[in-house]
Enzyme design. Structure first.
Site, PDB file in Angstrom:
ATOM      1  N   ASP A  38      38.711  42.237 -29.482  1.00 37.06           N
ATOM      2  CA  ASP A  38      37.811  41.117 -29.735  1.00 37.06           C
ATOM      3  C   ASP A  38      37.593  40.978 -31.238  1.00 37.06           C
ATOM      4  O   ASP A  38      38.201  41.690 -32.031  1.00 37.06           O
ATOM      5  CB  ASP A  38      36.489  41.289 -28.983  1.00 37.06           C
ATOM      6  CG  ASP A  38      35.822  42.631 -29.279  1.00 37.06           C
ATOM      7  OD1 ASP A  38      35.848  43.056 -30.455  1.00 37.06           O
ATOM      8  OD2 ASP A  38      35.271  43.247 -28.356  1.00 37.06           O
ATOM      9  N   LYS A  60      36.086  35.051 -29.070  1.00 38.00           N
ATOM     10  CA  LYS A  60      35.827  33.612 -29.053  1.00 38.00           C
ATOM     11  C   LYS A  60      36.833  32.872 -29.918  1.00 38.00           C
ATOM     12  O   LYS A  60      37.108  33.259 -31.045  1.00 38.00           O
ATOM     13  CB  LYS A  60      34.412  33.338 -29.559  1.00 38.00           C
ATOM     14  CG  LYS A  60      33.968  31.893 -29.402  1.00 38.00           C
ATOM     15  CD  LYS A  60      32.506  31.738 -29.797  1.00 38.00           C
ATOM     16  CE  LYS A  60      32.033  30.312 -29.588  1.00 38.00           C
ATOM     17  NZ  LYS A  60      30.602  30.143 -29.941  1.00 38.00           N
ATOM     18  N   MET A 175      22.798  43.132 -32.886  1.00 41.08           N
ATOM     19  CA  MET A 175      22.975  41.788 -32.298  1.00 41.08           C
ATOM     20  C   MET A 175      21.642  41.049 -32.153  1.00 41.08           C
ATOM     21  O   MET A 175      21.412  40.359 -31.172  1.00 41.08           O
ATOM     22  CB  MET A 175      23.670  41.887 -30.927  1.00 41.08           C
ATOM     23  CG  MET A 175      24.988  42.638 -30.960  1.00 41.08           C
ATOM     24  SD  MET A 175      25.649  42.969 -29.302  1.00 41.08           S
ATOM     25  CE  MET A 175      24.473  44.197 -28.703  1.00 41.08           C
TER      26      MET A 175
END
Length: 513
Positions: A38, A60, A175
């Site tokens: 990722d 993404k 995060m």
């Protein structure tokens, strides 16, 4: 339960700096049939994959949302059931909010062998790169790692704020940038002083590293004012005050710069290592490969010229590759340096001279200019008509020197001992970084690196590579390389004063000063 032939390695890639992956983690990348990764895993790690291995990106993309965790879990199962060795590359440590438990659970249910390879967690390493130790003898003897990714109502269900606020000296939220206001409010409400120092470190250990400091009282406003974006690690506690004393990465000459290295893979590591020693982030994209001649006529020419080594008055080496391949051919012909006893040996440039010295050959005095023109200027009348000269060189070498020596009446044997060929590699990750302005500079160390790079860019679908490189600083190792780049339409920002790696690195440091 019977086990399938495939196996999955759940590997922590570390916080971002490719050098911070563990030795075992790197071994798992090298032996994998498939690497599933990722955006938090440094793309440079993928360059260690073996030829033919498959890359699967599950992060993404502009035209696609992140692959759901359940889909990733099933992907690992499906690949392993095909009998493949799979490395699942996850940012930081896979057991720290990496959802490794979910992936491992499904693997076990399907009888698939797996290993969990710990990584260096961003919770500790990212603050360290910002000069913030998570513990300090006078300030904090403990720390907590908390997720900040969930919605406020879920955070309230999972976190006992009244107990957390002062439970440990340092609080580390991962995060949590989007929830920074809520996190700060909850900590203050539950007893943490509003004046408590706070730091947010974005893309820590990477070229994009950025640090924002404040207090619980004002950090939300500062984040909004700076448009500070994820991903970032949030550090709460007095240890943040150590940053002013201990910050170090920002002081390195190439901090904040990602530099593309286009040299052949066999040579790229030297330049890449120098860049990283100076705080930059290198990205290797070899556009040339150095290989032995395969043409029967060229092989016969090598055999003939080497059989006559004792008859030459001069042997001119114009590159490190020329030296390397000369001695490979020398050994293959069953010869050694005794065959060179008659010839005077000349090297163009200090790197070429050093390559000869490593083989116990002391070349003639170096020319002041690191180009072929400097040789003739230096040797002057020592070069006499009728003398025999051997030029072992590459197929792309400039013809100025052999033509000049021939014009002066010398008997020149121009022997191609190696070929410079374009690589067949393409790199989607590099294109993604260009699209995101993630490449800040590009280095060219020969004319071949210029022409091959532009050719490969077109091959990867970039119709106008010159336009695509707008905003990327271009560095060339010498005037000849710079001329090739400018003739191709590139804007050359800087040219190294000398045609050496040291000089090229100095140019990079001067640019970022």
């Amino acid at each position: 339960m019977s086990l399938v032939n495939g196996k999955v390695y759940l590997v922590g890639a570390g916080p971002g700096d490719a050098g911070l992956i563990t030795v075992k983690g790197l071994e798992c990348i090298k032996k994998a049939d498939v690497v599933v990764y990722d955006r938090l895993a440094n793309p440079r790690l993928l360059q260690s994959m073996r030829p033919g291995a498959q890359k699967v990106y599950v992060g993404k993309l502009p035209d696609r949302h992140t692959m759901k965790q359940e889909e990733i879990n099933q992907l690992l199962v499906d690949l392993a059931l095909e009998g493949k060795t799979v490395t699942r590359l996850k940012g930081g440590d896979p057991t720290v909010f990496g959802r490794v438990g979910e992936e491992a659970e499904l693997l076990r249910e399907n009888g698939i062998r797996y290993e969990i390879i710990p990584g260096i967690t961003s919770a500790i390493s990212v603050p360290a790169y910002a000069g913030i130790p998570v513990t300090h003898r006078d300030m904090a003897s403990s720390f907590s790692i908390i997720t900040g990714h969930e919605s406020p109502d879920k955070l309230d269900r999972m976190i006992q704020w009244d107990k957390l606020a002062n439970a440990t000296g340092t609080l580390i939220f991962l995060m949590g940038v989007a929830k920074i206001g809520y996190i700060s409010q909850q900590l203050i409400t539950n007893g943490r002083q509003a004046s408590t120092p706070v730091a947010l470190v974005r893309w820590g250990t990477r070229a994009e590293q950025e640090t924002l400091t404040g207090t619980l009282a004002d950090i939300e406003d500062k984040v909004k004012a700076a448009n500070f974006q994820a991903p970032a690690v949030i550090v709460v506690g007095d240890v943040v005050l150590q940053r002013e004393k201990l910050m170090w990465a920002e002081y390195m000459p190439l901090f904040g710069k990602r530099i593309l290295v286009t040299r052949a893979r066999s040579q790229a590591s030297e330049l890449a290592s120098r860049i990283e020693e100076l705080g930059g982030e290198s990205y290797e994209f070899p556009v040339i490969e150095i290989v032995k001649p395969s043409d029967p006529i060229e092989i016969l020419n090598i055999e003939k010229s080497f059989s006559e080594l004792e008859s030459y008055d001069w042997i001119f080496f114009t590159s490190v590759n020329g030296v390397s391949f000369f001695f490979q051919h020398l050994q293959e012909q069953g010869l050694d340096i005794r065959s060179l006893h008659r010839a005077k040996i000349v090297a163009v440039g200090p790197a070429t001279a050093e390559a000869l010295k490593l083989r116990s050959i002391m070349p003639e005095q170096l020319p002041e200019r690191f180009q072929a023109e400097g040789i003739v200027e230096m040797l002057g009348t020592r070069l006499e008509a009728g003398q025999k000269v051997l030029l072992p060189r590459g197929d792309k070498g400039r013809m100025w020197l052999p033509e000049k020596l021939t014009e002066m009446g010398l008997d020149v044997t121009n022997t191609v001992t190696y070929h410079t060929v374009i690589t067949g590699e393409e790199d989607d990750e590099l294109l993604r970084m260009f699209d995101e302005s993630g490449i800040h500079a590009i280095t060219f160390t020969s004319s071949s690196t210029v022409t091959n790079f532009l050719t490969i860019m077109k091959r990867m679908g970039i119709q106008d590579p010159i336009k695509h490189l707008e905003g990327v600083e271009t560095f060339c190792i010498g005037e000849i390389t710079a001329k090739t780049a400018m003739d191709a339409g590139l804007t050359v920002g800087r040219v190294a004063e000398e045609a050496t790696i040291d000089s090229l690195v100095n140019s990079l440091c001067g640019w970022n000063a």
